[in-house]
Design a protein around this motif. Structure first.
Motif, PDB file in Angstrom:
ATOM      1  N   UNK A  65       0.863  -1.180   0.000  1.00  0.00           N
ATOM      2  CA  UNK A  65       0.000   0.000   0.000  1.00  0.00           C
ATOM      3  C   UNK A  65       0.901   1.233   0.000  1.00  0.00           C
ATOM      4  N   UNK A  66       0.829   1.986  -1.055  1.00  0.00           N
ATOM      5  CA  UNK A  66       1.658   3.192  -1.204  1.00  0.00           C
ATOM      6  C   UNK A  66       0.782   4.406  -0.936  1.00  0.00           C
ATOM      7  N   UNK A  67       1.171   5.192   0.061  1.00  0.00           N
ATOM      8  CA  UNK A  67       0.415   6.401   0.408  1.00  0.00           C
ATOM      9  C   UNK A  67       1.253   7.620   0.034  1.00  0.00           C
ATOM     10  N   UNK A  68       0.756   8.369  -0.929  1.00  0.00           N
ATOM     11  CA  UNK A  68       1.466   9.557  -1.425  1.00  0.00           C
ATOM     12  C   UNK A  68       0.946  10.777  -0.683  1.00  0.00           C
ATOM     13  N   UNK A  69       1.857  11.523  -0.084  1.00  0.00           N
ATOM     14  CA  UNK A  69       1.480  12.681   0.730  1.00  0.00           C
ATOM     15  C   UNK A  69       2.074  13.966   0.162  1.00  0.00           C
ATOM     16  N   UNK A  70       1.194  14.972  -0.005  1.00  0.00           N
ATOM     17  CA  UNK A  70       1.657  16.314  -0.355  1.00  0.00           C
ATOM     18  C   UNK A  70       0.876  17.305   0.500  1.00  0.00           C
ATOM     19  N   UNK A 130       4.658   1.692 -12.218  1.00  0.00           N
ATOM     20  CA  UNK A 130       5.641   0.771 -12.793  1.00  0.00           C
ATOM     21  C   UNK A 130       6.305  -0.090 -11.718  1.00  0.00           C
ATOM     22  N   UNK A 131       6.201   0.342 -10.447  1.00  0.00           N
ATOM     23  CA  UNK A 131       6.717  -0.457  -9.338  1.00  0.00           C
ATOM     24  C   UNK A 131       5.733  -1.505  -8.859  1.00  0.00           C
ATOM     25  N   UNK A 132       4.542  -1.562  -9.479  1.00  0.00           N
ATOM     26  CA  UNK A 132       3.505  -2.561  -9.202  1.00  0.00           C
ATOM     27  C   UNK A 132       3.068  -2.617  -7.737  1.00  0.00           C
ATOM     28  N   UNK A 133       2.663  -1.464  -7.177  1.00  0.00           N
ATOM     29  CA  UNK A 133       2.149  -1.470  -5.804  1.00  0.00           C
ATOM     30  C   UNK A 133       0.803  -2.174  -5.730  1.00  0.00           C
ATOM     31  N   UNK A 134       0.431  -2.637  -4.521  1.00  0.00           N
ATOM     32  CA  UNK A 134      -0.865  -3.278  -4.332  1.00  0.00           C
ATOM     33  C   UNK A 134      -2.004  -2.275  -4.353  1.00  0.00           C
ATOM     34  N   UNK A 135      -1.825  -1.153  -3.643  1.00  0.00           N
ATOM     35  CA  UNK A 135      -2.809  -0.064  -3.623  1.00  0.00           C
ATOM     36  C   UNK A 135      -2.058   1.256  -3.711  1.00  0.00           C
ATOM     37  N   UNK A 136      -2.715   2.248  -4.275  1.00  0.00           N
ATOM     38  CA  UNK A 136      -2.169   3.613  -4.259  1.00  0.00           C
ATOM     39  C   UNK A 136      -3.216   4.521  -3.617  1.00  0.00           C
ATOM     40  N   UNK A 137      -2.799   5.210  -2.570  1.00  0.00           N
ATOM     41  CA  UNK A 137      -3.653   6.158  -1.853  1.00  0.00           C
ATOM     42  C   UNK A 137      -2.991   7.530  -1.937  1.00  0.00           C
ATOM     43  N   UNK A 138      -3.770   8.550  -2.242  1.00  0.00           N
ATOM     44  CA  UNK A 138      -3.270   9.928  -2.191  1.00  0.00           C
ATOM     45  C   UNK A 138      -3.855  10.593  -0.949  1.00  0.00           C
ATOM     46  N   UNK A 139      -3.003  11.232  -0.150  1.00  0.00           N
ATOM     47  CA  UNK A 139      -3.468  11.948   1.032  1.00  0.00           C
ATOM     48  C   UNK A 139      -3.001  13.391   1.007  1.00  0.00           C
TER      49      UNK A 139
END
Length: 207
Positions: A118-123, A141-150
């Motif tokens: 689970x990749x959580x991108x924070x800005x 391209x890194x094939x994460x399981x989930x992508x979350x933007x916070x």
């Protein structure tokens, strides 16, 4: 309105703690996203890394994103709109800066493998969402399981666009009238290199 990035980071961490049991990683957009990402990573028990991507600006307006690049790949939103020579020149400049940033902030640390996580991108906020869109194409391209933007604050247009691209967009404030990210913080001072290094080092210390 948020007092500062510290307050926004704590509030965002509270909203994201449902992901605590996932194997995951927090990716911070430097520099403004780093203080917020620190509080999210601390709450979730995730490692933290910087997103080392930069937007590729249009030749006549560098602020207008036509794509994004990282150290190993790049993405153009409208291929054919600019020359290949221009893109290659921009890639050289961007990657030179990114290498310098990585060495300064991450040292010799090997980047985490995000596959299946689970990749959580924070800005600290999103205006158009175009830069984030380019970043997402590189992260996938890194094939994460989930992508979350916070993010604490975002235009409605950016949330609508990016919600179609990721598993979830967590946003605390999405006003009808959006005047830029900084308008929603009482204190929106620029984050220094020293502050970035401080926040990253805090999570690397043994508890």
């Amino acid at each position: 309105m948020f007092k500062d990035r510290t307050e926004a980071g704590r509030l965002l961490a509270e909203r994201l703690k449902k992901y605590r049991n996932d194997p995951g990683i927090v990716l911070a957009v430097p520099r403004g996203g780093v203080p917020l990402a620190y509080f999210v990573a601390k709450e979730l028990g995730y490692p933290i890394e910087l997103i080392l991507t930069k937007k590729i600006g249009h030749p006549t307006n560098k602020e207008y994103a036509i794509g994004a690049a990282n150290l190993s790949d790049y993405f153009i939103i409208h291929p054919g709109a600019v020359s290949e020579d221009y893109i290659q020149q921009e890639l050289f400049v961007i990657r030179t800066r990114l290498k310098e940033m990585y060495k300064k902030f991450m040292g010799n640390k090997t980047p985490e493998n995000i596959a299946g996580k689970t990749v959580i991108i924070i800005d600290d906020g999103m205006a158009t969402g175009n830069t984030m869109l380019g970043t997402l194409n590189l992260i996938r391209q890194g094939q994460p399981g989930k992508i979350i933007i916070g993010v604490p604050v975002s235009s409605k247009e950016a949330v609508e666009m990016l919600s179609k691209e990721v598993n979830e967009v967590v946003v605390l404030l999405s006003p009808e009238a959006f005047y830029g990210v900084g308008a929603f913080y009482e204190d929106f001072k620029q984050i220094s290199d020293e502050e970035v290094i401080f926040y990253l080092s805090q999570l690397q210390k043994p508890s």
